[in-house]
Design an enzyme around this catalytic site. Structure first.
Site, short mmCIF file in Angstrom:
data_model
loop_
_atom_site.label_atom_id
_atom_site.label_comp_id
_atom_site.label_asym_id
_atom_site.label_seq_id
_atom_site.Cartn_x
_atom_site.Cartn_y
_atom_site.Cartn_z
N ARG A 53 -7.88 143.33 42.43
CA ARG A 53 -8.80 142.42 42.66
C ARG A 53 -10.22 142.96 42.58
NH1 ARG A 53 -12.62 141.90 46.88
NH2 ARG A 53 -11.92 141.47 48.19
N GLU A 98 -15.24 132.52 47.14
CA GLU A 98 -16.28 133.19 47.91
C GLU A 98 -16.90 134.13 47.04
OE1 GLU A 98 -15.24 136.50 51.03
OE2 GLU A 98 -16.44 137.47 50.93
N ARG A 153 -12.93 135.51 41.29
CA ARG A 153 -11.57 136.85 41.37
C ARG A 153 -10.93 136.98 40.60
NH1 ARG A 153 -12.17 138.16 47.67
NH2 ARG A 153 -14.27 138.09 48.18
N CYS A 192 -21.05 138.95 49.64
CA CYS A 192 -20.80 139.64 51.25
C CYS A 192 -20.26 140.82 51.36
CB CYS A 192 -19.16 139.00 51.50
SG CYS A 192 -18.81 140.52 53.13
N THR A 206 -19.70 143.20 51.68
CA THR A 206 -18.67 145.12 51.81
C THR A 206 -17.81 144.08 50.14
OG1 THR A 206 -16.81 142.20 52.09
CG2 THR A 206 -18.13 143.77 54.70
N ARG A 223 -10.91 145.48 45.65
CA ARG A 223 -9.68 145.43 47.22
C ARG A 223 -7.87 145.47 46.40
NH1 ARG A 223 -6.29 143.84 51.18
NH2 ARG A 223 -5.77 142.20 50.24
N ARG A 268 -4.15 144.51 56.97
CA ARG A 268 -4.31 143.36 57.19
C ARG A 268 -2.82 142.62 56.66
NH1 ARG A 268 -8.67 141.00 52.60
NH2 ARG A 268 -10.60 142.19 53.02
N GLU A 321 -6.75 138.59 54.75
CA GLU A 321 -7.61 138.47 55.96
C GLU A 321 -7.37 137.55 56.75
OE1 GLU A 321 -11.81 137.81 54.65
OE2 GLU A 321 -12.70 139.88 55.92
P1 ADP Z 1 -8.73 139.00 49.10
O1 ADP Z 1 -8.35 140.68 48.74
O2 ADP Z 1 -8.87 137.76 47.48
O3 ADP Z 1 -10.52 139.57 49.91
P2 ADP Z 1 -7.31 137.95 51.00
O4 ADP Z 1 -6.94 139.26 51.88
O5 ADP Z 1 -7.28 136.89 52.14
O6 ADP Z 1 -8.20 138.50 49.69
O7 ADP Z 1 -5.92 138.27 49.96
C1 ADP Z 1 -6.12 136.90 49.49
C2 ADP Z 1 -4.14 136.35 49.18
O8 ADP Z 1 -3.63 137.33 48.66
C3 ADP Z 1 -3.14 135.88 50.20
O9 ADP Z 1 -2.66 135.40 49.79
C4 ADP Z 1 -2.85 137.76 50.25
O10 ADP Z 1 -1.45 137.50 51.26
C5 ADP Z 1 -2.04 137.67 49.16
N1 ADP Z 1 -2.27 139.71 48.35
C6 ADP Z 1 -2.91 140.54 48.46
N2 ADP Z 1 -2.89 142.03 48.99
C7 ADP Z 1 -0.88 141.39 48.08
C8 ADP Z 1 -0.08 141.95 48.09
N3 ADP Z 1 -0.37 143.36 47.50
N4 ADP Z 1 0.66 141.40 47.41
C9 ADP Z 1 1.02 140.01 46.98
N5 ADP Z 1 -0.05 139.24 47.76
C10 ADP Z 1 -1.33 139.88 48.87
N1 ARG Z 2 -18.15 137.29 57.14
C1 ARG Z 2 -16.81 137.41 57.63
C2 ARG Z 2 -17.15 139.11 58.94
O1 ARG Z 2 -17.70 139.23 58.80
C3 ARG Z 2 -15.61 138.34 56.92
C4 ARG Z 2 -16.32 140.12 56.01
C5 ARG Z 2 -15.62 140.61 55.15
N2 ARG Z 2 -14.64 139.88 54.91
C6 ARG Z 2 -15.01 138.96 53.21
N3 ARG Z 2 -14.22 138.32 53.31
N4 ARG Z 2 -16.45 138.69 52.82
O2 ARG Z 2 -15.83 138.95 59.65
#
Ligand code: ADP
Ligand code: ARG
Length: 344
Positions: free
Chosen positions: A114, A213, A217, A259, A261, A268, A297, A302
């Site tokens: 993403r 966020e 995305r 954010c 990061t 990501r 993760r 997250e």
């Molecule tokens: P983001 O990647 O948007 O920062 P998250 O870590 O919260 O946020 O992930 C968002 C969603 O994407 C969650 O439901 C997570 O399980 C799913 N996800 C992330 N990576 C994968 C993957 N490789 N395969 C399937 N689902 C994924």
């Molecule tokens: N604000 C949260 C922290 O400081 C998340 C930071 C990184 N993740 C994010 N989704 N932006 O732990």
């Protein structure tokens, strides 16, 4: 408004606690961006959530300059990116070397990449107002619904969506959750669920979250481990969307995100991967991850836990490295993790 230096506990580990000194606080506490965003708002998430890893959010492009004495060292530590560095972009799939193999297919359950994007000349989510958020939703969903071929699909607003449909989309890893306390304290959940939604194609291999966020995305995902195919689809999709939506970009910081990061590529790239044996040797697991600039993760996003020995492995660096490098970090690291798993 009058407010005081936040009292952080000694145990606080966030970059906010580390870099917000009383001197920086005094120098910045009265400042306000042209969208009215203050230091108080920028740090509220980390103050309310002392278990944050970072703890700050920007309200607009100007926040990164106005609150630079706080943001710069945080950006430096997270990305290893200095104030004089320039961000470089390369989203060309031909420059990525990520061939799939039968071994990789055995371990990788699914792949997702993403990028975050925000619309130019508007505040970021923490400082956006209701009318502007609706404007984003309307313009972006219209642009998305005009896409054709593999990218063609439908926009589903959160408002009016049944609980069953919403929960199913979350359980299937397609949709963001509600009520995240970090986003809540950053002002990112205001007027929920208005203005939020998800666009996806029929196959749910190309999806766009609106007004979570970040305002967009943009997501490419599929079952299995064909990282090259997922990156190629995303690169194409972003190029198509850019034809009708202008994104907030800075020469220094790349794509601007709420954010710090996510600055730079805002990318990501992750796999859900079966590593049950390494999961019992977290020290070794973390050492390999860190060597390849990876983050571990759980499988519900997250701040979630692993289930059944499956982990979400993704690139940690996003700024000062190109899109290709982000995915290459992930791919090379995954190859190393699989080799370690096989040796156990
Ligand atoms: P983001 O990647 O948007 O920062 P998250 O870590 O919260 O946020 O992930 C968002 C969603 O994407 C969650 O439901 C997570 O399980 C799913 N996800 C992330 N990576 C994968 C993957 N490789 N395969 C399937 N689902 C994924
Ligand atoms: N604000 C949260 C922290 O400081 C998340 C930071 C990184 N993740 C994010 N989704 N932006 O732990």
């Amino acid at each position: 408004m009058h407010y005081q230096f936040p009292a952080f506990e000694k145990t606080c580990q966030s970059l906010l606690c580390k870099y917000l000194t009383p001197e920086i606080f005094e120098a910045l506490k009265e400042k306000k961006t042209s969208h009215g965003y203050t230091l108080h708002q920028a740090i509220n998430s980390g103050v309310q959530n002392p278990d944050s890893s970072i703890g700050v959010y920007a309200g607009d492009a100007e926040s990164y300059a106005l609150f630079a004495p706080l943001f710069d060292p945080i950006i430096q530590e997270y990305h290893g990116f200095g104030v004089d560095d320039i961000h470089q972009s390369n989203f060309n799939p031909n420059d990525l070397h990520a061939p799939s193999s039968s071994t990789m297919e055995e371990y990788i359950v699914s792949t997702r990449i993403r990028v975050g994007r925000n619309v130019d000349n508007l505040p970021l989510g923490p400082a956006i107002n209701q009318a502007q958020r609706h404007e984003v939703e309307m313009n972006v969903s219209r642009a998305l619904e005009a896409l054709e071929g593999e990218l063609g699909g439908t926009y589903f607003p959160l408002q009016g969506m049944s609980e069953t449909d919403r929960n199913q989309l979350i359980a299937d890893h397609f949709l963001f959750k509600a009520g995240d306390r970090f986003l809540e304290a950053a002002g990112l959940n205001r007027d929920w669920p208005q203005g939020r939604g998800i666009f996806h194609n029929n196959a749910k291999t190309f999806l766009v979250w609106i007004n979570e966020e970040d305002q967009l995305r943009i997501i490419s995902m599929q079952q299995g481990g064909d990282i090259q195919a997922v990156f190629t689809r995303l690169s194409h999709a972003v190029r198509e969307i850019e034809k009708s939506v202008g994104f907030s970009y800075s020469e220094h910081l790349g794509y601007l995100t709420s954010c710090p990061t996510n600055l730079g590529t805002a990318m990501r790239a992750s796999v859900h991967i079966k590593l049950p044996k390494l999961g019992h040797d977290m020290k070794r697991f973390e050492a390999i991850a860190s060597q390849h600039h990876l983050q571990i993760r759980g499988i519900h996003g997250e701040h979630s836990e692993s289930e059944g020995g499956i982990y979400d492995i993704s690139n940690r660096r996003r700024l000062g490295v190109s899109e290709v490098q982000c995915v290459q970090d992930m791919y090379d690291g995954v190859v190393a993790l699989i080799a370690a798993e096989q040796s156990l």
